[in-house]
Design an enzyme around this catalytic site. Sequence first.
Site, PDB file in Angstrom:
ATOM      1  N   CYS A 134       0.840  -1.208   0.000  1.00  0.00           N
ATOM      2  CA  CYS A 134       0.000   0.000   0.000  1.00  0.00           C
ATOM      3  C   CYS A 134       0.869   1.250   0.000  1.00  0.00           C
ATOM      4  O   CYS A 134       0.618   2.201  -0.753  1.00  0.00           O
ATOM      5  CB  CYS A 134      -0.948  -0.008   1.195  1.00  0.00           C
ATOM      6  SG  CYS A 134      -0.146  -0.043   2.824  1.00  0.00           S
ATOM      7  N   ALA A 166      -5.122  -2.228   9.771  1.00  0.00           N
ATOM      8  CA  ALA A 166      -4.049  -3.218   9.612  1.00  0.00           C
ATOM      9  C   ALA A 166      -4.510  -4.537  10.203  1.00  0.00           C
ATOM     10  O   ALA A 166      -4.484  -4.729  11.423  1.00  0.00           O
ATOM     11  CB  ALA A 166      -2.776  -2.738  10.284  1.00  0.00           C
ATOM     12  N   PRO A 168      -4.630  -8.970  10.322  1.00  0.00           N
ATOM     13  CA  PRO A 168      -3.600  -9.984  10.603  1.00  0.00           C
ATOM     14  C   PRO A 168      -2.602 -10.145   9.466  1.00  0.00           C
ATOM     15  O   PRO A 168      -1.409 -10.311   9.703  1.00  0.00           O
ATOM     16  CB  PRO A 168      -4.414 -11.271  10.808  1.00  0.00           C
ATOM     17  CG  PRO A 168      -5.774 -10.804  11.207  1.00  0.00           C
ATOM     18  CD  PRO A 168      -5.997  -9.515  10.482  1.00  0.00           C
ATOM     19  N   GLY A 169      -3.094 -10.085   8.209  1.00  0.00           N
ATOM     20  CA  GLY A 169      -2.188 -10.246   7.078  1.00  0.00           C
ATOM     21  C   GLY A 169      -1.181  -9.119   6.991  1.00  0.00           C
ATOM     22  O   GLY A 169       0.015  -9.346   6.784  1.00  0.00           O
TER      23      GLY A 169
END
Length: 319
Positions: A134, A166, A168-169
């Site tokens: 991102c 934000a 877990p990934g």
Amino acid sequence: MLMNTDSRIPVAIVGSGNIGTDLMIKVLRNSRHLAMKAMVGIDPQSDGLARAQRMGVATTAEGVDGLLKMPQFKEIGIVFDATSAGAHARHNELLKPHGVQVVDLTPAAIGPYVVPVVNLDQHLAAQNVNMVTCGGQATIPMVRAVSRVAPVRYAEIVASIASKSAGPGTRANIDEFTETTSKAIVEVGGAKEGKAIIVLNPAEPPLIMRDTVYCLTELDADQAAIAASVKKMVADVAAYVPGYRLKQDVQFERIDGDRRINVPGIGLTQGLKVSVFLEVEGAAHYLPAYAGNLDIMTSAALAAAEQMAVRRLASRAAA
């Protein structure tokens, strides 16, 4: 691949979390050349799979192995992977023999880095393209905007995102985020040296994504030309990420004489410091408007796949 009479390319999304679900909604609502055919997850209870079912999209909770067994897979031309860097390597190996193109939204960086406004045209035929991160999608266009006017000896970006955006990934990929973004600042942005920093801001209410880009170029660089290049690039990104904007005019600072600075990878040096301040507001298709960090990833992935689909459709028409 089965003959598809639709004038669109069928696609599947692997990953039924926030990013995958937002991307699915974008494909269904906004895509001109993509047909949403399958949503793939590993949690049968995920909201993404439930939403896909309600919207008439075929689903599987058996991961990519399940996708390969679905009757819809015979039509699929492009697969988006919105899982994690660790999982993507296996997913790509499973998909590669089937002739599909893969748009990777993880920081795995198996394929070439792609930022649509900068270098997509060079990689439309690639089997796997990586959407960097991102922060990379938000800031690399600005580095490139400067480097196409004057050489960028060093570029540093700081991406500040709401902690709530934000998942877990994202948290599992923090190390990959900094490494992948730093490399892409050099390889795609055109800087000689690059560094990336991410900040998870816990403020309440959550803040919209903010990005700061610092570039060090030559003292005699044309400031007016740099500012114009940056504004043009912002408009180009905003064409597919409407919430992407400058927060203020481009700032310039001369660093010379006794004011030399110690730059990573370069040492004590002088130059013209260029500062670009950005804000990225999400479209709120599925995620909150403050989650611009996720929105710019799904928007960039959609923009890339649209052009890949145009190429595939042209090849089909010529056959």
